[in-house]
Design a protein around this motif. Structure first.
Motif, PDB file in Angstrom:
ATOM      1  N   PRO A   7       0.816  -1.204   0.000  1.00 14.85           N
ATOM      2  CA  PRO A   7       0.000   0.000   0.000  1.00 14.85           C
ATOM      3  C   PRO A   7       0.854   1.261   0.000  1.00 14.85           C
ATOM      4  O   PRO A   7       1.987   1.270   0.480  1.00 14.85           O
ATOM      5  N   VAL A   8       0.278   2.333  -0.558  1.00 20.37           N
ATOM      6  CA  VAL A   8       0.880   3.657  -0.485  1.00 20.37           C
ATOM      7  C   VAL A   8       0.420   4.236   0.845  1.00 20.37           C
ATOM      8  O   VAL A   8      -0.773   4.329   1.105  1.00 20.37           O
ATOM      9  N   LEU A  13      -3.400   7.068   6.498  1.00 18.90           N
ATOM     10  CA  LEU A  13      -4.121   6.208   5.572  1.00 18.90           C
ATOM     11  C   LEU A  13      -3.190   5.257   4.828  1.00 18.90           C
ATOM     12  O   LEU A  13      -1.984   5.465   4.777  1.00 18.90           O
ATOM     13  N   ALA A  14      -3.799   4.235   4.249  1.00 19.83           N
ATOM     14  CA  ALA A  14      -3.107   3.337   3.321  1.00 19.83           C
ATOM     15  C   ALA A  14      -3.976   3.233   2.075  1.00 19.83           C
ATOM     16  O   ALA A  14      -5.194   3.036   2.181  1.00 19.83           O
ATOM     17  N   LEU A  15      -3.377   3.401   0.907  1.00 21.68           N
ATOM     18  CA  LEU A  15      -4.086   3.273  -0.362  1.00 21.68           C
ATOM     19  C   LEU A  15      -3.566   2.036  -1.065  1.00 21.68           C
ATOM     20  O   LEU A  15      -2.359   1.835  -1.173  1.00 21.68           O
ATOM     21  N   ARG A  16      -4.501   1.212  -1.540  1.00 23.80           N
ATOM     22  CA  ARG A  16      -4.123  -0.046  -2.185  1.00 23.80           C
ATOM     23  C   ARG A  16      -5.181  -0.421  -3.217  1.00 23.80           C
ATOM     24  O   ARG A  16      -6.311   0.066  -3.168  1.00 23.80           O
ATOM     25  N   PRO A  17      -4.834  -1.313  -4.151  1.00 26.26           N
ATOM     26  CA  PRO A  17      -5.841  -1.769  -5.108  1.00 26.26           C
ATOM     27  C   PRO A  17      -7.001  -2.458  -4.395  1.00 26.26           C
ATOM     28  O   PRO A  17      -6.833  -3.091  -3.344  1.00 26.26           O
ATOM     29  N   PHE A  18      -8.178  -2.324  -4.978  1.00 30.90           N
ATOM     30  CA  PHE A  18      -9.355  -3.013  -4.454  1.00 30.90           C
ATOM     31  C   PHE A  18      -9.214  -4.521  -4.642  1.00 30.90           C
ATOM     32  O   PHE A  18      -8.533  -4.978  -5.566  1.00 30.90           O
ATOM     33  N   ALA A  25     -17.737  -2.924   1.816  1.00 33.38           N
ATOM     34  CA  ALA A  25     -17.283  -1.552   2.080  1.00 33.38           C
ATOM     35  C   ALA A  25     -17.646  -0.641   0.913  1.00 33.38           C
ATOM     36  O   ALA A  25     -18.189   0.453   1.114  1.00 33.38           O
ATOM     37  N   LEU A  26     -17.360  -1.071  -0.305  1.00 34.88           N
ATOM     38  CA  LEU A  26     -17.665  -0.272  -1.483  1.00 34.88           C
ATOM     39  C   LEU A  26     -19.163   0.000  -1.581  1.00 34.88           C
ATOM     40  O   LEU A  26     -19.593   1.127  -1.829  1.00 34.88           O
ATOM     41  N   HIS A  27     -19.955  -1.026  -1.333  1.00 36.42           N
ATOM     42  CA  HIS A  27     -21.409  -0.873  -1.414  1.00 36.42           C
ATOM     43  C   HIS A  27     -21.937   0.056  -0.316  1.00 36.42           C
ATOM     44  O   HIS A  27     -22.960   0.713  -0.505  1.00 36.42           O
ATOM     45  N   ASP A  76      -6.960   2.560   9.536  1.00 39.04           N
ATOM     46  CA  ASP A  76      -6.905   1.521  10.573  1.00 39.04           C
ATOM     47  C   ASP A  76      -7.520   0.206  10.105  1.00 39.04           C
ATOM     48  O   ASP A  76      -8.262  -0.447  10.825  1.00 39.04           O
ATOM     49  N   GLY A  77      -7.226  -0.176   8.857  1.00 39.16           N
ATOM     50  CA  GLY A  77      -7.684  -1.446   8.307  1.00 39.16           C
ATOM     51  C   GLY A  77      -9.095  -1.449   7.752  1.00 39.16           C
ATOM     52  O   GLY A  77      -9.532  -2.445   7.178  1.00 39.16           O
ATOM     53  N   GLU A  78      -9.830  -0.348   7.888  1.00 40.00           N
ATOM     54  CA  GLU A  78     -11.196  -0.249   7.375  1.00 40.00           C
ATOM     55  C   GLU A  78     -11.183   0.542   6.071  1.00 40.00           C
ATOM     56  O   GLU A  78     -10.578   1.619   5.996  1.00 40.00           O
ATOM     57  N   VAL A  79     -11.854   0.039   5.040  1.00 44.10           N
ATOM     58  CA  VAL A  79     -11.955   0.754   3.776  1.00 44.10           C
ATOM     59  C   VAL A  79     -13.030   1.828   3.934  1.00 44.10           C
ATOM     60  O   VAL A  79     -14.195   1.529   4.185  1.00 44.10           O
ATOM     61  N   ILE A  80     -12.611   3.102   3.802  1.00 48.34           N
ATOM     62  CA  ILE A  80     -13.514   4.226   4.052  1.00 48.34           C
ATOM     63  C   ILE A  80     -13.818   5.035   2.794  1.00 48.34           C
ATOM     64  O   ILE A  80     -14.613   5.976   2.846  1.00 48.34           O
ATOM     65  N   GLY A  81     -13.196   4.686   1.688  1.00 47.12           N
ATOM     66  CA  GLY A  81     -13.437   5.430   0.462  1.00 47.12           C
ATOM     67  C   GLY A  81     -12.531   4.964  -0.654  1.00 47.12           C
ATOM     68  O   GLY A  81     -11.885   3.912  -0.543  1.00 47.12           O
ATOM     69  N   GLU A  82     -12.505   5.759  -1.710  1.00 45.30           N
ATOM     70  CA  GLU A  82     -11.653   5.428  -2.850  1.00 45.30           C
ATOM     71  C   GLU A  82     -11.036   6.693  -3.425  1.00 45.30           C
ATOM     72  O   GLU A  82     -11.604   7.778  -3.341  1.00 45.30           O
ATOM     73  N   ALA A  83      -9.864   6.529  -3.992  1.00 47.02           N
ATOM     74  CA  ALA A  83      -9.165   7.599  -4.684  1.00 47.02           C
ATOM     75  C   ALA A  83      -8.893   7.116  -6.103  1.00 47.02           C
ATOM     76  O   ALA A  83      -8.541   5.951  -6.310  1.00 47.02           O
ATOM     77  N   VAL A  84      -9.047   8.017  -7.067  1.00 50.11           N
ATOM     78  CA  VAL A  84      -9.003   7.634  -8.472  1.00 50.11           C
ATOM     79  C   VAL A  84      -7.956   8.458  -9.219  1.00 50.11           C
ATOM     80  O   VAL A  84      -7.818   9.661  -8.982  1.00 50.11           O
ATOM     81  N   LEU A  85      -7.230   7.791 -10.114  1.00 48.45           N
ATOM     82  CA  LEU A  85      -6.311   8.451 -11.027  1.00 48.45           C
ATOM     83  C   LEU A  85      -6.630   7.965 -12.438  1.00 48.45           C
ATOM     84  O   LEU A  85      -6.480   6.782 -12.733  1.00 48.45           O
TER      85      LEU A  85
END
Length: 193
Positions: A7-8, A13-18, A25-27, A76-85
């Protein structure tokens, strides 16, 4: 062009591929009308979320024009959103950044922190020259994030399209690689700030 190690990590935070395990979480935000109010789609069913997740899982780094990288934002290990490039143009070295957070996590600077990381990926790993961001002109929290990132408002399109049954307005922001690197010490999250 160099793919980052995941992860970045940022300060919080940590950003990683889904992964497919991120469906619930996404839903949790894709199913909400309030989250989708400023987006082009409506609240999604579990099946529609699953379809969008397949696209997110299939791409872990944008390698060609048109690719869209979606990274899960973890706190903290919970997926809370998404970032897009989005890789808009290879020849012109253009990209676009975006972010969506579950409303339970709004107002804490997480969108700004995640977007800083994604802008860094675009400029430092993908070699982009210019990155844009756009939003509904009435989505003040989103354009405030863009301003905190040091992006400049380049356009205000009034009544540019019919959006969810009414005339819509759009703000477009942008930042250049040289501007991004020049403000390295003053951007949000720099030096532990």
């Amino acid at each position: 062009m160099s793919k980052p190690d995941y992860p970045v990590r940022t300060g919080r935070l940590a950003l990683r591929p889904f992964t497919f395990a991120d469906h619930a979480a996404l839903h949790s935000w894709q199913s909400r009308a309030d989250v989708n109010r400023h987006l082009y789609h409506e609240a999604r069913t579990p099946e529609e979320t699953a379809e969008s997740l397949v696209k997110k899982v299939s791409l872990t780094w944008p390698e060609r024009e048109g690719d869209v990288l979606s990274l899960a934002i973890e706190k903290d290990g919970e997926v809370i959103g998404e970032a897009v490039l989005k890789y808009l143009s290879e020849y012109h070295r253009q990209g676009e950044v975006g972010y969506i957070l579950h409303p339970d996590h709004h107002g804490r600077g997480y969108a700004t922190e995640a977007a800083v990381a994604v802008l860094g990926l675009g400029f430092d790993h993908l070699g982009l020259h210019r990155i844009v961001a756009s939003c509904d002109a009435f989505n003040e929290p989103s354009w405030r994030v863009m301003e905190r990132l040091g992006m400049r408002r380049e356009a205000h399109f009034r009544h540019n399209e019919i959006f969810k049954g009414a005339w819509g307005e759009e703000f477009v922001y942008a930042i250049l690689a040289e501007e991004w690197h020049r403000m390295a010490d003053s951007r949000p999250g720099a030096n532990g700030a």
